[in-house]
Design a protein around this motif. Structure first.
Motif, short mmCIF file in Angstrom:
data_model
loop_
_atom_site.label_atom_id
_atom_site.label_comp_id
_atom_site.label_asym_id
_atom_site.label_seq_id
_atom_site.Cartn_x
_atom_site.Cartn_y
_atom_site.Cartn_z
N LYS A 491 0.61 -1.29 0.11
CA LYS A 491 0.46 0.22 0.12
C LYS A 491 0.71 1.04 -0.06
O LYS A 491 0.22 2.59 0.05
N HIS A 492 2.10 1.34 0.10
CA HIS A 492 2.68 2.28 0.09
C HIS A 492 3.37 3.07 -1.18
O HIS A 492 4.50 3.68 -0.99
N CYS A 493 3.13 2.39 -2.09
CA CYS A 493 4.17 2.12 -3.07
C CYS A 493 3.87 3.80 -3.97
O CYS A 493 3.35 4.15 -3.65
N ARG A 494 4.89 3.89 -4.75
CA ARG A 494 4.81 4.75 -5.54
C ARG A 494 5.04 4.43 -7.07
O ARG A 494 5.63 3.80 -7.83
N LEU A 495 3.49 4.69 -8.03
CA LEU A 495 3.65 4.33 -9.31
C LEU A 495 4.88 5.74 -10.32
O LEU A 495 4.47 7.00 -9.99
N LEU A 496 6.15 5.18 -10.79
CA LEU A 496 6.98 6.60 -11.57
C LEU A 496 6.18 5.94 -13.22
O LEU A 496 7.20 5.52 -13.69
N TYR A 497 6.34 7.21 -13.92
CA TYR A 497 5.09 7.68 -15.19
C TYR A 497 6.11 8.54 -15.76
O TYR A 497 5.90 10.00 -15.18
N ALA A 498 7.05 8.19 -16.39
CA ALA A 498 7.33 9.61 -16.89
C ALA A 498 7.15 9.88 -17.81
O ALA A 498 6.59 11.49 -17.96
N GLY A 499 7.04 9.13 -19.19
CA GLY A 499 6.14 9.98 -20.36
C GLY A 499 6.67 10.64 -21.13
O GLY A 499 6.24 11.73 -22.26
N TYR A 500 8.04 10.97 -21.01
CA TYR A 500 9.38 11.16 -21.78
C TYR A 500 10.63 10.58 -22.43
O TYR A 500 10.60 9.04 -20.94
N ARG A 501 11.25 10.73 -23.54
CA ARG A 501 12.33 10.29 -23.22
C ARG A 501 14.26 11.34 -23.34
O ARG A 501 13.69 11.78 -21.85
N LEU A 502 14.52 10.86 -24.17
CA LEU A 502 16.36 11.93 -24.09
C LEU A 502 15.60 12.81 -24.91
O LEU A 502 15.15 13.28 -25.93
N MET A 503 16.35 14.30 -24.54
CA MET A 503 15.77 15.72 -24.88
C MET A 503 17.21 15.80 -25.88
O MET A 503 18.02 15.42 -25.08
N GLY A 504 16.85 16.23 -26.80
CA GLY A 504 17.94 16.91 -27.93
C GLY A 504 18.30 15.95 -28.78
O GLY A 504 18.74 15.69 -29.62
N VAL A 505 17.49 14.64 -29.25
CA VAL A 505 16.78 13.89 -30.23
C VAL A 505 16.05 14.09 -31.34
O VAL A 505 15.50 15.05 -30.62
N ASN A 506 16.72 13.72 -32.26
CA ASN A 506 15.32 14.17 -34.06
C ASN A 506 15.49 13.46 -34.64
O ASN A 506 16.37 12.33 -34.61
N SER A 507 14.90 13.21 -36.10
CA SER A 507 14.96 12.34 -36.87
C SER A 507 15.55 11.84 -36.82
O SER A 507 15.92 10.24 -37.65
N VAL A 508 17.08 12.60 -36.99
CA VAL A 508 18.40 12.67 -38.17
C VAL A 508 19.22 11.27 -36.83
O VAL A 508 19.76 10.87 -37.17
N THR A 509 19.44 12.17 -35.57
CA THR A 509 20.50 11.86 -34.64
C THR A 509 19.65 10.30 -34.36
O THR A 509 20.34 9.77 -33.89
N SER A 510 18.83 10.48 -34.09
CA SER A 510 17.58 8.89 -33.75
C SER A 510 17.57 7.61 -34.81
O SER A 510 17.85 6.72 -34.06
N GLN A 511 18.61 7.83 -35.69
CA GLN A 511 18.34 6.28 -36.57
C GLN A 511 19.60 5.66 -36.16
O GLN A 511 21.04 6.24 -35.61
N GLY A 512 19.03 4.48 -36.29
CA GLY A 512 19.51 3.24 -35.88
C GLY A 512 20.16 3.61 -33.80
O GLY A 512 20.68 2.58 -33.28
N TRP A 513 19.13 4.43 -33.03
CA TRP A 513 19.58 4.22 -31.65
C TRP A 513 19.13 3.80 -31.28
O TRP A 513 17.57 3.11 -31.38
N GLN A 514 19.31 2.72 -30.14
CA GLN A 514 18.57 1.93 -29.31
C GLN A 514 18.40 2.97 -27.98
O GLN A 514 19.00 2.52 -27.16
N LEU A 515 17.21 3.02 -27.52
CA LEU A 515 16.35 3.98 -26.36
C LEU A 515 16.55 2.89 -24.94
O LEU A 515 15.60 2.19 -25.44
N HIS A 516 16.98 3.28 -24.48
CA HIS A 516 17.17 1.91 -23.53
C HIS A 516 16.57 2.80 -22.06
O HIS A 516 16.95 3.23 -21.21
N THR A 517 14.79 3.03 -22.08
CA THR A 517 13.94 3.56 -21.45
C THR A 517 12.85 2.69 -20.84
O THR A 517 12.57 2.05 -21.81
N GLN A 518 12.63 2.82 -19.84
CA GLN A 518 11.44 1.92 -18.65
C GLN A 518 10.43 2.97 -18.81
O GLN A 518 10.39 4.37 -18.95
#
Length: 1393
Positions: A491-518
């Motif tokens: 009963k005392h847990c916290r659900l942590l939901y970010a709703g976002y990933r890395l800042m500073g990424v765009n359609s060019v730099t994200s090519q071939g990236w594996q974003l390791h995010t929970q």
């Protein structure tokens, strides 16, 4: 294949976090101190402390208590009162309360089992607020992408953004260093949210911009993500530069933002920025007519709008739309000031609200005067969901930006469709709920069975709801799907939901990236566990439409049944059969069959029945629809199961064949067995010592059907192929097939026929049989005759199989079949088993060749073949290996150097080269701690007589018995060693063995230089080598490989410190302690002496310059070099050259250079032994110094001519001190004994008897007058009270006059002590003193007896000394009369006594 909660990380030091955040108000001063230390200021020292703050915390983190210790007393829900935010990369967690915050960063550590696991440990704690009464209201951790090309999606660093009740928003690094602070609105910050770049899944989706949104009670501020990213990077770079350079000129970059005043809503508590959206034309016209009435005009292209959703009260949910371009980005005042280059005074006044402060007084002045805040652009509500009594509490936007979950104070969770602005679903009974979203992509394998295989990958959306009041976590499929998972989590847990990933990424730099995010994490503050929810894609598919989902459910059911151990075999069979027949997809059916066949709990009958039922069902289907690979799999597995059952039945059957066949070919094997019997018996005793092994690795363990099937593969031709995975599994399979036959418990021929009919190749069967035979050596040696007969029968049976021995085999050539047996025996480390196998195979081969010859020739001639010759050589080699292996297995005595017994085989001995055998025996000698002299005696086949003498001293019957037993063991071992040497007369000739032992000991010494005995014994072994060529070669190899480097280090160290160095310095520079260095230097002297002796130099003339001119150049005496050979059967050795061969290749040495080094080593040894002050290299001139540590084979420019007198005097002084040290050493040992007779001296150490003669030899080489040394030695011996030794040395002194004068003073000191300085002065002595001549009396009073080391000498000795004085002093000597007076005085004293 269902929902699961996976723990991926654990929090360290939870107690530390709680205690710091909730500590009492008493610790406030400490908090203020931390605040000043960690806040950014212009003082560089404070910068450095801020940057370095993390490192100290890391050290503290390592010694923190474990989570288990912390859980006590933590059950109260302390974390509900804190602001908690987790980076989406899960590498940074921020926990804040009121003014304080704790940062926890990811670290990897090993748990008890050695497995690596990720933990979050405290890396920074501090006070974040700067204004009075200011508290932390909200925080988020934004990972910033790396700009490097090599980056693969990991963040460069993480920025912590914190919103305060004062309206300030501040940005920090992971180490708590403040980068930027901005007052955007004067109300408290309610919520911070972030949106980052997402790769569009469909071509029509609008690409969203990154932004940070900050909610105030009546305003919403948005900061463009790109400019924020650049500003934060610039700030961080400036901070790093300032800290490094100590500079303080830092200009913060401007932050552009938009500010909207949200109108027409009573209270706002949370918000979501949905992003830019474009209306369709119909919606545009509808909105225009509603807002502008009937005559409203419509623009040609619909405008782009930013959509904002707010929750609160009046209305319960509000929808706002801001048309792009209606509000210009606002620049802060500082930005305008920097842009227009105003004066620095204005800058310093405004810098306070950015946090860039110079000192305390300025900071306080600025805080009083808060900066002006920009006015907000009003934004009216477009529409809302009015519900006057309901108040929204939070909103959570889905990853696809089309849905949002809203919680309220009525305990409901509402699902909103954002495009239509309506609520589409509501859950009841979730008070204080926390929400999160999970977007799951379709698995690659699922696309094959999907009707939309050509379209992009599908994504399923799930809503995660945590209800703290009920302690339950639920997962719901969207939009109207069922609940697919539920977990009881506390009963005392916290659900942590970010709703976002890395800042500073765009359609060019994200090519071939594996974003390791929970996406969603559940934090349990009781245990500190961080868990993530894992959901398979197929749970989003409805059961009605998806056969695959049903199949997966059936597979899951089967897996659950197989896991439970209590299921009855009948129920298991029934369930497995129904599941396998119900599954539709062939791939899942194959997966289910595989999991059944690999289950260890299922009995063979069950496996056979289920597979058979599946096979029959597939056969009844339409041939075109049947999955052929699945049908073939069933058929092959049935065949394997049948074979397994047949072999098992044969082994359990009671009927045993009468083995009368082929016994004639075993003639003579008993004779061979009796010949090697004693060695086999000793070998069996040595191998049967107890050892530890795991039960599952035991060869007697039952082989389950699953393991049997996994090692077999059905070929297309119908044959079976055995797959060789690991050695253990291969041996298990061989045991299952053949061990019963070898023991005589199973019908041999039936087993062989069954295996042949199954289609296993005879070569693989032969390999399995031999592996069992070699592996089960211990059991086989218990009944060798019986097992050998069974092996013979099996071998004949296998060789008679089709495809074993080729029909076209010519008996004059090598048969591949018998070559396989030979190769196995050659490679085996089990010498006894390999030898017996070779005996059997030799007989079988002979019988086979004879039968072939008879069928062809019908003659009485005995067939001779190359094959039989190979067997004769192999058997001889294996007999040699058996004797050698038996010796190597003899355990070393307790306390000797450890190490496992060496394993040898024909292959390893041949690969070891010509010296391989001697090398293995030398390692054995080292393990057994066998002294060189003892080894020499054994090799000369003599017994050690001294050992018997020592036994008589022991007491007690048990001890005697024990010693007798150990002596008996030693004798047996010696016999074994002699036997080995007899079998290898060339490879183990004494010279070779001593050479290898020498090398082995010096190698072991090099590994552990503290063990000086190893090097000493290496030199002793070297002395025992009779061949001067080998001695010379090994000496030079030892010198250049091991000795010269350490000797030079010792010499340079002593030169540097100017005395014998202490233990610590010796360990640092030479790599061993001071005692070990002394021993090492002694061995160096011996080694160089051996080199000099071996070089066989003729000394032409012995004079002071002999060292310089009269030594001949190096030339080994004209002794022919020994010829190294090996035994006939071991000619095929192909490996590294032996030590002896390498020794014979060495070049001769330059004698004067060797002597030069020997001289230095002797000086170093003397200095270390007697702890003398000396700079050894300074005893030589420049030529002498330059010649040191050169290659001994080279010819160097050596010292020549008469030495500088100053140098000679230093050398003389050193040698005199050596003699003084020696006399003191022997004086200490003989002080306990009477002075009448000299005790015998040891052969080494500081009191060894050879030190004076060594000094005499050195004096000749160092151009020092030897007579001075002898006179000094006589005086020192008398000084020490060792009169007898002094008289012996006195005979050799040439200049008796000088000696007489020196001894006269010494006699006076003795007499002065007994008359004037003795504690017990008698009346007689006083009277005698009165009667003495005045000159003598005055002279005695002038003497200083304190110079005597041993003043208490018997008068008889002093009397002898005076009489000697009278003898050596000439009558015309100036002090002759004084000597006569002394004689009278001593005689008078003697008569008084």
């Amino acid at each position: 294949m269902s929902c699961s909660l996976l723990e991926f990380c654990r929090l360290q030091e939870l107690k530390t976090v709680r205690d710091y955040l909730f500590q009492s108000q008493k610790s406030e001063p400490a908090g203020e101190k931390t605040q000043t230390e960690n806040e950014l200021s212009w003082d560089s020292a404070e910068w450095e402390s801020a940057w370095d703050g993390g490192d100290n915390k890391e050290e503290e983190a390592t010694s923190a208590p474990t989570v288990e210790e912390e859980t006590t007393g933590q059950s109260e829900p302390w974390m509900q009162d804190c602001v908690v935010s987790l980076s989406p990369c899960s590498d940074l967690l921020v926990v804040a309360r009121e003014q304080k915050a704790v940062f926890l960063s990811a670290k990897w550590r090993s748990d008890e089992s050695g497995r690596e696991e990720m933990t979050l440990a405290v890396t920074w704690t501090g006070v974040l607020s700067t204004d009075e009464g200011e508290c932390v209201n909200s925080s988020i951790c934004i990972p910033l992408a790396s700009q490097k090309r090599s980056s693969t999606g990991r963040p460069d660093w993480t920025c912590v953004v914190v919103g305060f009740s004062s309206g300030y928003v501040r940005f920090y690094t992971e180490n708590g260093v403040l980068l930027l602070a901005q007052l955007l609105h004067e109300d408290p910050v309610l919520r911070l949210k972030c949106r980052t770049y997402e790769i569009p899944r469909h071509p029509g989706v609008t690409e969203q911009h990154e932004e940070l949104s900050i909610l105030y009670p009546a305003a919403l501020v948005t900061i463009d993500g790109f400019s924020l990213f650049q500003s934060l990077r610039a700030c961080r770079n400036q901070v790093a530069r300032a800290a490094a350079a100590g500079s303080d000129v830092i200009q913060p970059p401007p932050l552009a933002y938009k500010k909207w005043g949200l109108q027409d809503m009573d209270t706002i508590v949370d918000h979501s920025s949905v992003g830019i959206m474009t209306l369709c034309v119909f919606d545009q016209m509808k909105n225009a007519s509603i807002l502008g009435g009937f005559n409203a005009s419509v623009k040609g292209s619909p405008p782009a709008m930013s959509q904002y959703i707010t929750v609160g009260g009046g209305p319960y949910t509000g929808f706002y739309y801001a048309v792009e371009g209606s509000s210009q980005p606002l620049l802060s005042h500082v930005a305008l000031a920097v842009a227009s280059k105003l004066t620095s005074a204005l800058f310093s006044a405004a810098s306070g609200w950015l946090g860039w402060n110079k000192n305390k007084s300025e900071e306080e002045a600025v805080q009083k005067q808060k900066p002006k805040v920009e006015a907000a652009t009003p934004l009216g509500i477009r529409f809302g969901l009015p519900d006057s009594r309901r108040h929204g509490e939070s909103i959570c936007l889905s990853p696809c930006n089309t849905l949002a979950g809203v919680t309220d104070d009525f305990g409901r969770v509402t699902l909103l469709d954002l495009a239509r602005g309506i609520a589409i679903r509501m859950w009841k009974g979730y008070r204080d709920a926390q929400l999160g979203w999970l977007q799951v992509p379709e698995e690659r394998g699922d696309r094959e069975f999907s009707p939309s295989a050509s379209l992009p990958r599908r994504h399923a959306l799930f809503l995660v709801i945590y209800a703290p009041r009920r302690g339950i976590l639920e997962v719901w499929a969207m939009q109207h799907g069922p609940r697919v998972g539920a977990f009881t989590v506390g009963k005392h847990c916290r659900l942590l939901y970010a709703g976002y990933r890395l800042m500073g990424v765009n359609s060019v730099t994200s090519q071939g990236w594996q974003l390791h995010t929970q996406q969603v994490c559940l934090l349990d503050p009781i245990t500190g566990a961080l868990r993530t929810v894992n959901i398979p894609f197929h749970l989003a598919l409805s059961d009605k439409k998806s056969e695959r989902a049903k199949d997966m459910h059936l597979l899951k059911r089967l897996t659950t049944i197989l896991r439970s151990r209590e299921v009855e075999p009948d129920i298991l069979e029934q369930e497995a059969k129904s599941v396998l027949l119900d599954i539709k997809h062939p791939a899942i059916k194959k997966q289910a069959l595989d999991s059944l066949l690999s289950n260890k709990n299922a009995p063979v009958s069950c496996l056979t029945n289920v597979t058979s039922a599946l096979y029959d069902a597939l056969k009844q289907q339409d041939p075109e629809e049947v999955d052929t690979p699945l049908l073939e799999l069933c058929s092959s597995q049935l065949k394997l199961l049948q074979l397994y059952t047949d072999i098992q039945n044969l082994h359990s059957a009671a009927d045993i064949e009468a083995s009368s066949t082929n016994q004639d070919s075993l003639e003579g094997i008993e004779e061979e067995l009796s010949r090697v019997g004693p060695t086999l018996q000793r070998y069996a005793q040595l191998t049967s010592r107890p050892s530890v092994s795991f039960a599952q690795d035991s060869p007697d363990s039952h082989l389950p059907a699953q393991a049997f099937i996994s090692q077999m593969e059905c070929m297309e031709s119908g044959e079976l192929k055995v797959i060789r995975t690991s050695e253990t599994e291969w041996n298990h399979l061989g045991n299952f097939m053949f061990w019963g036959c070898l023991c005589g418990k199973s019908p041999l021929h039936k087993v062989c026929d069954t295996l042949q009919q199954a289609g296993i190749s005879p070569q693989q069967l032969l390999s399995l049989l031999l592996s069992v035979w070699l592996q089960r050596e211990k059991e086989m040696l218990q009944k060798p005759e019986e097992t050998v007969k069974n092996l013979h029968t099996l071998l004949i049976a296998l060789s008679n199989m089709k495809g074993a021995v080729e029909e076209s085999w010519d008996t004059q050539s090598i048969s591949p079949w018998w070559q396989q047996v030979r190769c196995t025996c050659i490679q085996s480390h089990n010498a006894a088993a390999a030898l017996l196998a070779a005996f059997v195979a030799h007989r079988a081969t002979k019988a086979s060749i004879t039968s072939r010859a008879d069928s062809k020739l019908q003659s009485e001639w005995e067939a001779v073949s190359l094959e039989l010759e190979q067997w004769v050589v192999c058997v001889r080699q294996l007999e040699d290996v058996l004797v050698l292996q038996t010796l190597l297995l003899v355990p070393p005595p307790q306390g000797a150097a450890g190490g496992a017994a060496a394993q040898c085989s024909i292959k390893t001995l041949l690969e070891g080269g010509t010296g391989g055998i001697a090398d293995s025996v030398s390692k054995w000698v080292f393990r057994h701690n066998l002294a060189p002299e003892r080894l020499k005696e054994i090799l000369q086949k003599k017994e050690d007589k001294d050992a018997d003498d020592k036994l008589e001293q022991t007491t007690g019957e048990e001890q005697k018995k024990q010693e007798e037993k150990s002596q008996e063991d030693a004798d047996r071992t010696a016999e074994l060693l002699v036997a080995v040497c007899q079998r290898f007369p060339h490879s183990l000739s004494p010279d070779l063995l001593f050479a290898h032992c020498c090398w082995e000991y010096v190698v072991q010494w090099n590994k552990d230089p503290e063990e000086g005995r190893y090097l000493s014994w290496a030199v002793e072994h070297l002395k025992l080598v009779s061949s001067p060529h080998i001695q010379l070669g090994i000496s030079t190899m030892m010198w250049s490989t091991f000795i010269v480097k350490r000797l030079s280090a010792a010499a340079f160290l002593m030169e540097k410190v100017g005395k014998s160095p202490k233990d610590r310095l010796c360990r640092r520079d030479v790599g061993m302690g001071d005692k070990a260095v002394t021993s090492f230097l002694g061995c160096c002297v011996q080694l160089l002496q051996i080199l000099m002796e071996v070089t066989g130099v003729l000394v032409k003339k012995q004079c002071s310059l002999a060292f310089l001119n009269y030594y001949a150049d190096s030339a080994v005496e004209e002794v022919p070099a020994p010829e190294l050979s090996v035994e006939e059967v071991w000619f095929g050795a192909d490996g590294p050259a032996s030590i002896a061969e390498l020794a014979l290749e060495q070049r001769g040495v330059h004698y004067p250079l060797v002597q030069h080094h020997c001289l230095l080593a002797s000086l170093l040894h003397a200095a270390m032994t007697f702890s003398l002050k000396v700079k050894p290299l300074s005893l030589f001139d420049s030529k002498g110094k330059n010649a040191f540590f050169r290659d001994l084979t080279s010819i160097q420019l050596m010292p020549s001519g008469v030495m500088d007198p100053g140098l000679v005097s230093i050398r003389q002084e050193f040698l005199l001190r050596v003699l003084t040290g020696w006399v003191q050493a022997i004086g200490d040992t003989s002080s306990s004994t009477s002075g009448t007779r000299s005790p015998p001296l040891p052969s080494n150490g500081p009191n060894a008897d050879w030190w004076p003669s060594l000094c005499q030899e050195l004096s000749a080489l160092l151009q020092v007058n030897p007579d001075i040394l002898k006179r000094h030695l006589v005086c020192e011996l008398y000084n020490q009270g060792l009169d007898l030794r002094a008289e012996e040395v006195m005979l050799e002194v040439e200049d008796k006059d000088v000696l007489g004068s020196q001894l006269l003073v010494l006699t006076g000191q003795r007499l002065s002590y007994s008359l004037l300085h003795s504690q017990s002065q008698t009346q007689a002595a006083m009277e005698l003193l009165a009667r003495l001549p005045p000159t003598l009396c005055t002279w005695l009073k002038a003497m200083d007896p304190s110079e005597l080391r041993c003043p208490l000498v018997p008068l008889s000795q002093t009397s002898r000394l005076v009489s000697r004085l009278i003898e050596i002093l000439p009558e015309n000597h100036a002090q002759y009369s004084l000597a006569l007076h002394l004689l009278e005085a001593v005689e008078a004293l003697t008569t008084e006594d």
